[in-house]
Enzyme design. Sequence first.
Site, PDB file in Angstrom:
ATOM      1  N   HIS A  26      35.286   4.764  18.530  1.00 47.89           N
ATOM      2  CA  HIS A  26      35.548   3.916  17.925  1.00 47.89           C
ATOM      3  C   HIS A  26      35.859   2.442  18.373  1.00 47.89           C
ATOM      4  O   HIS A  26      34.863   1.449  17.867  1.00 47.89           O
ATOM      5  CB  HIS A  26      37.745   3.771  17.375  1.00 47.89           C
ATOM      6  CG  HIS A  26      37.453   2.337  16.713  1.00 47.89           C
ATOM      7  ND1 HIS A  26      38.575   2.314  15.776  1.00 47.89           N
ATOM      8  CD2 HIS A  26      37.979   1.313  16.882  1.00 47.89           C
ATOM      9  CE1 HIS A  26      38.824   1.626  14.918  1.00 47.89           C
ATOM     10  NE2 HIS A  26      38.557   0.454  16.102  1.00 47.89           N
ATOM     11  N   GLU A  27      35.829   2.800  19.360  1.00 45.65           N
ATOM     12  CA  GLU A  27      35.492   1.554  20.403  1.00 45.65           C
ATOM     13  C   GLU A  27      33.890   1.275  20.771  1.00 45.65           C
ATOM     14  O   GLU A  27      33.749  -0.125  21.014  1.00 45.65           O
ATOM     15  CB  GLU A  27      36.502   1.682  21.573  1.00 45.65           C
ATOM     16  CG  GLU A  27      38.111   2.067  21.980  1.00 45.65           C
ATOM     17  CD  GLU A  27      38.587   1.456  21.023  1.00 45.65           C
ATOM     18  OE1 GLU A  27      37.824  -0.084  20.804  1.00 45.65           O
ATOM     19  OE2 GLU A  27      39.799   1.279  20.532  1.00 45.65           O
ATOM     20  N   HIS A  50      32.621  -0.549  17.753  1.00 46.94           N
ATOM     21  CA  HIS A  50      32.849  -2.238  18.265  1.00 46.94           C
ATOM     22  C   HIS A  50      31.686  -3.144  18.701  1.00 46.94           C
ATOM     23  O   HIS A  50      32.308  -4.702  18.685  1.00 46.94           O
ATOM     24  CB  HIS A  50      33.963  -2.144  18.562  1.00 46.94           C
ATOM     25  CG  HIS A  50      35.408  -2.184  18.169  1.00 46.94           C
ATOM     26  ND1 HIS A  50      35.149  -2.816  17.265  1.00 46.94           N
ATOM     27  CD2 HIS A  50      37.035  -1.684  17.756  1.00 46.94           C
ATOM     28  CE1 HIS A  50      36.611  -2.876  16.352  1.00 46.94           C
ATOM     29  NE2 HIS A  50      37.729  -1.919  17.471  1.00 46.94           N
ATOM     30  N   GLU A  56      37.705  -3.936  12.236  1.00 42.92           N
ATOM     31  CA  GLU A  56      38.103  -2.691  12.087  1.00 42.92           C
ATOM     32  C   GLU A  56      37.872  -1.524  10.962  1.00 42.92           C
ATOM     33  O   GLU A  56      38.002  -0.458  11.298  1.00 42.92           O
ATOM     34  CB  GLU A  56      39.894  -2.976  12.110  1.00 42.92           C
ATOM     35  CG  GLU A  56      40.532  -4.126  13.227  1.00 42.92           C
ATOM     36  CD  GLU A  56      40.130  -2.980  15.200  1.00 42.92           C
ATOM     37  OE1 GLU A  56      39.699  -1.661  14.679  1.00 42.92           O
ATOM     38  OE2 GLU A  56      40.493  -3.769  15.622  1.00 42.92           O
TER      39      GLU A  56
HETATM   40 ZN    ZN Z   1      39.054  -1.137  16.875  1.00 41.68          ZN
END
Ligand code: ZN
Length: 271
Positions: free
Chosen positions: A95-96, A99, A118
């Site tokens: 997830h990170e 990003h 997100e």
């Molecule tokens: Zn996030």
Amino acid sequence: MPGAPDGSAPNPNDWIVGTAADAPPPIGADIQASFARQGEIIGFLSSMFGPYPFGAAGGIVDNADLGFALENQTRPIYSKVFWTAPGFGDGVVVHELAHQWYGDSLALAAWQHIWLNEGFATYAEWLWSEREGLGTVQENFDAAYGLPEDDPFWSIIIGDPGPDALFDFAVYARGAMTLHQLRLAVGDEDFFTILRQWATSQARGNVTTDEFISLAEQISGQQLDELFDTWLFTPGKPVVADASSLRRSATPEDVEPGPAARSLGKLVLKR
Ligand SMILES: [Zn+2]
């Protein structure tokens, strides 16, 4: 073994003999194992999103009482509480790192567009989940879609959630669901072209939802206002037009929901 060894003092309890293997591994070992996969994860994400946008990558897990992870550019910071069991932290690293493309290289022009961060990072987790055999993208979608229509999950307007709901779980999951609906509408080839061009055409820039919709329409040649109006700007549980199409990637063995699906409804930490 029962009883004290020869020459040892008596003990109120039976003695036992074990090895380090009998003890749970320290959490640091689980964190190191997730971090050791960062190169592999970046390779996987690059294959779909285009080249990694920065010249360095890594992460920091502080031994502090954090309740979140944050996608600091090239060095996300993680709460240790994401590593509740071996392998459980991999998804948050995915997830990170996602990003870095969507959130760091592409920054939001205004907070109302938060789903562009997100929803994309959550969709990256679903893609990873499928790759790892932990549950297909479709199963992750289905798990969220299974929430009843009166659940507050459906009440937030994902395309403009307001300051109090910016980081609500619904923004993450319904943002990812929006991307999945786009994928089903335009097909895999156009969908991943859209994701790549989105990441590269505006690299280091500030982005809006309208710009993303325009790019998706341009690449797919489709009019997509209804899809995005339904999934981003209308509160309430959308009707999925053709339920059979939603099942097209599922096989009979996929009936058992994956860990991502089973974790729905539990405490979700901001990430
Ligand atoms: Zn996030």
